[in-house]
Design an enzyme around this catalytic site. Structure first.
Site, PDB file in Angstrom:
ATOM      1  N   GLU A  70      -1.184  -9.431   0.036  1.00  0.00           N
ATOM      2  CA  GLU A  70      -2.607  -9.631   0.354  1.00  0.00           C
ATOM      3  C   GLU A  70      -3.443  -9.722  -0.913  1.00  0.00           C
ATOM      4  O   GLU A  70      -4.397 -10.508  -0.993  1.00  0.00           O
ATOM      5  CB  GLU A  70      -3.096  -8.502   1.250  1.00  0.00           C
ATOM      6  CG  GLU A  70      -2.503  -8.562   2.649  1.00  0.00           C
ATOM      7  CD  GLU A  70      -2.772  -7.319   3.467  1.00  0.00           C
ATOM      8  OE1 GLU A  70      -3.383  -7.456   4.542  1.00  0.00           O
ATOM      9  OE2 GLU A  70      -2.390  -6.219   3.039  1.00  0.00           O
ATOM     10  N   GLY A  96       0.265  -4.993   1.050  1.00  0.00           N
ATOM     11  CA  GLY A  96      -0.981  -5.065   0.297  1.00  0.00           C
ATOM     12  C   GLY A  96      -0.854  -5.857  -0.987  1.00  0.00           C
ATOM     13  O   GLY A  96      -1.832  -6.426  -1.476  1.00  0.00           O
ATOM     14  N   ALA A 134       0.852  -1.178   0.000  1.00  0.00           N
ATOM     15  CA  ALA A 134       0.000   0.000   0.000  1.00  0.00           C
ATOM     16  C   ALA A 134       0.897   1.239   0.000  1.00  0.00           C
ATOM     17  O   ALA A 134       2.051   1.179   0.414  1.00  0.00           O
ATOM     18  CB  ALA A 134      -0.921  -0.001   1.219  1.00  0.00           C
ATOM     19  N   GLU A 139       4.411  -5.188   7.458  1.00  0.00           N
ATOM     20  CA  GLU A 139       3.709  -4.081   8.112  1.00  0.00           C
ATOM     21  C   GLU A 139       4.222  -3.782   9.520  1.00  0.00           C
ATOM     22  O   GLU A 139       4.228  -2.620   9.949  1.00  0.00           O
ATOM     23  CB  GLU A 139       2.200  -4.366   8.164  1.00  0.00           C
ATOM     24  CG  GLU A 139       1.476  -4.239   6.826  1.00  0.00           C
ATOM     25  CD  GLU A 139       1.500  -5.498   5.998  1.00  0.00           C
ATOM     26  OE1 GLU A 139       0.805  -5.552   4.974  1.00  0.00           O
ATOM     27  OE2 GLU A 139       2.230  -6.455   6.371  1.00  0.00           O
TER      28      GLU A 139
END
Length: 260
Positions: free
Chosen positions: A114, A111, A66, A134
Site C-alpha cells: 500500500e 501495508g 503493518a 491481509e
C-alpha cells in the site's frame, strides 16, 4: 520530531526517506507511521526538494507489512484509528508537491504494498515481492489497498490479489503494471537517483502541476478532467519558468528554472 524508525537524508534537490527497522523487516507500527507522516509533511514545505525516494533499510524488505504484533490486540475503534493514521500517511505522499519514487528493495506486503501504491513511480529490485495478504489474517487492507490497487492494475487482477492473498515476484509485478521497471538489486537506488535527478532538472512548477493534475483528474470524469487540465495548463503561463523554458528552447540552450 526526533526520528527513531525513519531516516531522512538529503542529496541536493533529492530527499531519501528510509524506513529503518530492518530487524522487524521495516514493519509499520504506530511510531513509524507517525514519523513517516512527519517526514512527508515537512518535505512538502521544502521548495528546494524536487523529488523524494522512499525505500526500506536493510536487504530483505521495503516494508513487510503493518506490525502484526502491534495490531493483534487492537479493538474495533483502535483498528479504525490505526487505519486512519495509515491513510493519512498515504495521503501525505500523494499530496506532496514533489514526485515520490518507491525504491522497492525486497518484501512489499500488506501495508508495504500500500505504501508503494501511494507513490507516483515504483522501481523494484529483482528480489522484490508484492502482495496484499491481509485476508490470511482475517482482515482487509486498511491503508488504501482496495482502492489504489484496482486503479493501477485493473479490477480483475486487483481482486485476484486481494481475495487470494497471493504474493507475486518483481517480474509479475512488472507484467501487470504494478511497477515501472525492475533492476538489479545493487542498481536500485542509483536507478532511482538518476530518475529523481532527471525530474529535478525540469521546471518545478510544471512538475508540481503535473502531479496535481494527474491525481485530481483521476477522480473526475474525462470531460471535467480535461477542463481541469486546461486550467492548470493556463496557470503555467503565469510563471517565470514558462518564459524561461520557452526562451531557452528557442535559443537552443538549457533552461535555468527558478521555480517562480
Amino acid at each position: 520530531m526526533e526520528l527513531h524508525n525513519v531516516r531522512l537524508e538529503k542529496e541536493g534537490a533529492v530527499a531519501v526517506v528510509v524506513i529503518d527497522r530492518p530487524k522487524a523487516l521495516n514493519a509499520l507500527n504506530y511510531d513509524t507511521l507517525k514519523e513517516l507522516l512527519y517526514c512527508f509533511k515537512t518535505l512538502a514545505q521544502e521548495k528546494e526538494i524536487g523529488a523524494i525516494i522512499l525505500t526500506g533499510g536493510g536487504e530483505k524488505a521495503f516494508v513487510a507489512g503493518a506490525d502484526i504484533s502491534y495490531m493483534q490486540e487492537l479493538n474495533g475503534l483502535e483498528g479504525a484509528e490505526f487505519g486512519a493514521l495509515g491513510h493519512a500517511v498515504m495521503a501525505a505522499i500523494e499530496d506532496a508537491p514533489q514526485p515520490v519514487i518507491a525504491a522497492v528493495n525486497g518484501f512489499a506486503l500488506g501495508g508495504g504494498c500500500e505504501l508503494s501504491l501511494a507513490c507516483d513511480i515504483r522501481v523494484a529490485s529483482e528480489t522484490a515481492k508484492f502482495g496484499q495478504p491481509e485476508v490470511n489474517l482475517g482482515v482487509i487492507p486498511g491503508f488504501g489497498g482496495t482502492q489504489r490497487l484496482p486503479r493501477i492494475v485493473g479490477k480483475g487482477i486487483a481482486c485476484e490479489l486481494l481475495y487470494t492473498g497471493d504474493m507475486i515476484d518483481a517480474a509479475e509485478a512488472l507484467r501487470i503494471g504494478l511497477v515501472n521497471k525492475v533492476v538489479a538489486t545493487d542498481e536500485l537506488l542509483d536507478t532511482c537517483r538518476v530518475m529523481a535527478s532527471k525530474i529535478t532538472a525540469k521546471g518545478p512548477i510544471a512538475i508540481r502541476l503535473c502531479k496535481e493534475t494527474v491525481n485530481n483528474g483521476m477522480q473526475m470524469d474525462i470531460t471535467r478532467a480535461n477542463r481541469y487540465e486546461a486550467t492548470q495548463f493556463g496557470q503555467c503561463f503565469a510563471s517565470e519558468d514558462q518564459k524561461e523554458g520557452m526562451k531557452a528552447f528557442l535559443e537552443k540552450r538549457k533552461p535555468s528554472f527558478q521555480g517562480k
